[in-house]
Design a protein around this motif. Sequence first.
Motif, PDB file in Angstrom:
ATOM      1  N   ALA A 143      26.344  27.086  54.138  1.00  0.00           N
ATOM      2  CA  ALA A 143      26.392  25.636  54.385  1.00  0.00           C
ATOM      3  C   ALA A 143      27.778  25.305  54.929  1.00  0.00           C
ATOM      4  O   ALA A 143      28.766  25.311  54.188  1.00  0.00           O
ATOM      5  N   ASP A 144      27.857  25.046  56.228  1.00  0.00           N
ATOM      6  CA  ASP A 144      29.142  24.726  56.854  1.00  0.00           C
ATOM      7  C   ASP A 144      29.381  23.223  56.753  1.00  0.00           C
ATOM      8  O   ASP A 144      28.731  22.431  57.448  1.00  0.00           O
ATOM      9  N   MET A 145      30.304  22.818  55.905  1.00  0.00           N
ATOM     10  CA  MET A 145      30.596  21.401  55.708  1.00  0.00           C
ATOM     11  C   MET A 145      31.534  20.852  56.787  1.00  0.00           C
ATOM     12  O   MET A 145      31.488  19.687  57.105  1.00  0.00           O
ATOM     13  N   ARG A 146      32.427  21.699  57.270  1.00  0.00           N
ATOM     14  CA  ARG A 146      33.490  21.304  58.209  1.00  0.00           C
ATOM     15  C   ARG A 146      34.453  20.346  57.514  1.00  0.00           C
ATOM     16  O   ARG A 146      35.458  20.765  56.988  1.00  0.00           O
ATOM     17  N   ASP A 147      34.159  19.035  57.466  1.00  0.00           N
ATOM     18  CA  ASP A 147      35.028  18.071  56.794  1.00  0.00           C
ATOM     19  C   ASP A 147      34.339  17.540  55.528  1.00  0.00           C
ATOM     20  O   ASP A 147      33.454  18.189  54.997  1.00  0.00           O
ATOM     21  N   GLU A 148      34.719  16.360  55.072  1.00  0.00           N
ATOM     22  CA  GLU A 148      34.157  15.825  53.833  1.00  0.00           C
ATOM     23  C   GLU A 148      32.676  15.476  53.971  1.00  0.00           C
ATOM     24  O   GLU A 148      32.173  15.307  55.075  1.00  0.00           O
ATOM     25  N   MET A 149      32.017  15.326  52.796  1.00  0.00           N
ATOM     26  CA  MET A 149      30.666  14.774  52.780  1.00  0.00           C
ATOM     27  C   MET A 149      30.719  13.406  52.092  1.00  0.00           C
ATOM     28  O   MET A 149      31.059  12.405  52.719  1.00  0.00           O
ATOM     29  N   SER A 150      30.462  13.352  50.801  1.00  0.00           N
ATOM     30  CA  SER A 150      30.434  12.047  50.130  1.00  0.00           C
ATOM     31  C   SER A 150      31.810  11.407  50.043  1.00  0.00           C
ATOM     32  O   SER A 150      31.926  10.181  49.901  1.00  0.00           O
ATOM     33  N   ASP A 151      32.879  12.196  50.109  1.00  0.00           N
ATOM     34  CA  ASP A 151      34.229  11.664  49.973  1.00  0.00           C
ATOM     35  C   ASP A 151      34.801  11.090  51.268  1.00  0.00           C
ATOM     36  O   ASP A 151      35.959  10.684  51.294  1.00  0.00           O
ATOM     37  N   LEU A 163      24.877   9.939  48.340  1.00  0.00           N
ATOM     38  CA  LEU A 163      25.149  11.189  49.040  1.00  0.00           C
ATOM     39  C   LEU A 163      25.707  12.240  48.087  1.00  0.00           C
ATOM     40  O   LEU A 163      25.440  13.443  48.236  1.00  0.00           O
ATOM     41  N   ARG A 164      26.461  11.810  47.077  1.00  0.00           N
ATOM     42  CA  ARG A 164      27.042  12.746  46.122  1.00  0.00           C
ATOM     43  C   ARG A 164      25.961  13.552  45.403  1.00  0.00           C
ATOM     44  O   ARG A 164      26.136  14.738  45.130  1.00  0.00           O
ATOM     45  N   ARG A 165      24.847  12.916  45.101  1.00  0.00           N
ATOM     46  CA  ARG A 165      23.758  13.620  44.415  1.00  0.00           C
ATOM     47  C   ARG A 165      23.206  14.752  45.283  1.00  0.00           C
ATOM     48  O   ARG A 165      22.951  15.861  44.798  1.00  0.00           O
ATOM     49  N   VAL A 166      23.015  14.463  46.566  1.00  0.00           N
ATOM     50  CA  VAL A 166      22.525  15.500  47.483  1.00  0.00           C
ATOM     51  C   VAL A 166      23.590  16.581  47.677  1.00  0.00           C
ATOM     52  O   VAL A 166      23.287  17.781  47.725  1.00  0.00           O
ATOM     53  N   GLU A 167      24.821  16.160  47.767  1.00  0.00           N
ATOM     54  CA  GLU A 167      25.925  17.091  47.972  1.00  0.00           C
ATOM     55  C   GLU A 167      25.988  18.129  46.850  1.00  0.00           C
ATOM     56  O   GLU A 167      26.184  19.330  47.099  1.00  0.00           O
ATOM     57  N   ARG A 168      25.825  17.685  45.618  1.00  0.00           N
ATOM     58  CA  ARG A 168      25.857  18.617  44.478  1.00  0.00           C
ATOM     59  C   ARG A 168      24.746  19.661  44.600  1.00  0.00           C
ATOM     60  O   ARG A 168      24.946  20.833  44.268  1.00  0.00           O
ATOM     61  N   ILE A 169      23.576  19.238  45.064  1.00  0.00           N
ATOM     62  CA  ILE A 169      22.461  20.180  45.218  1.00  0.00           C
ATOM     63  C   ILE A 169      22.783  21.213  46.294  1.00  0.00           C
ATOM     64  O   ILE A 169      22.567  22.417  46.110  1.00  0.00           O
TER      65      ILE A 169
END
Length: 398
Positions: A143-151, A163-169
């Motif tokens: 899973a290439d995040m590159r930069d932040e997700m929920s933050d 988005l944080r809930r999906v991010e944790r999964i």
Amino acid sequence: MNILIVSTYFSPNVNIASFRIDAFARYFSRAGHAVSVIALGPRDETVRRDGYTVHYLEDHFGNYSFRDPKEGLRGIAWSLSSTLQSRLMLDSRAMWRLRACAKARELLDREPVDVLLTTYGPLAPHMIALRLRKKGYKFHWVADMRDEMSDHPHHSLHIARRLRRVERIVLREADLVTTVSRPLVDQFRRLCGHDRFLEVRNGYDYEEVRDASFQPRFTLGYVGRFYWESRPDNLFEVLAEMKRRGEIPSDFRFRIVGNHLRLVVPEAIRDNVEQEAEVPHDEALAILRQLDVLVMIHPTGRRGVYTGKVFDYLASNKPILALFDPRDVVADLLAETRAGFVADKDDREGVRRKILECLRLWRDREVLPRDWEKIRQYRRKNQVGILLKHLEATLRRH
């Protein structure tokens, strides 16, 4: 290895995120691995390029990345559709992902893959990986995040929480999570109970420019767009004041190439600032050689985020003036490579002093003593090689 990449960012959608995924595909393939890509495209088609296969799928509900700016109502409808999908499903490509997931299942049914690499921004590729896992497909998921997700600071609190809930999964299920810096690795690590992270930075993809050149008129330049709070207002005011004091040549130039919106320039330097249209990436690289100072601006508060242009700037042999947080990763990068100067964009006196240092280099016809060995680490081939080496070792163990 048999590798499948799923990304909404890919050529001909030209931006920094696309360059990153293009490089993964190119250098995986050149290392001898079988590579296929499922990508967002202007139309449905399958093409061979540089030794790998790309399956382009159009997004019928929001293909604004490829629309003609003169497209009028259709373009507006696409943009509204993408915005609505983002609000309802956290994913501006939610409808596209249905088609992309079906294509991924078709490819996996035909031939299993060893590695599935998905990208974030929007969520669609990661959601496809989760769906495939749920359907029982086996692969090593990167899973290439590159930069932040929920933050990301521009998410509303409501969107960030969802988005944080999906991010944790995603963080829990992925076999490996890649991102561009150590601060971002630490940020993601706080949300999960494992350490399956790898720092893979962006990079440059052209031969380093080792010769020195100077313009007849002292010339600063910014190539690219100004995003969010990364505005040049303070820099404009500093330059205007320096011109009034006679601290900078009155005929200096500041070329801004590729920003989409017209900037308001103080009257004192209006004749010095040139706002130019966007050009293809190859032409942008050529423009770097026509500048004496390469300007970068980034808002404070986003820890661990590089702008893509910093790596192109690194290889140009021109001093970089980075108006960044002096405690963040770009400051460390420039100190490591000896490629430029850093000042907080809101510290006007600090910005002034750094401009004077750049001006002295121009007047004395000097170049900074760059550490080219360290700079070469940031060739895209070498950064992709970090991931390849990790994957080869991991898959051998299994």
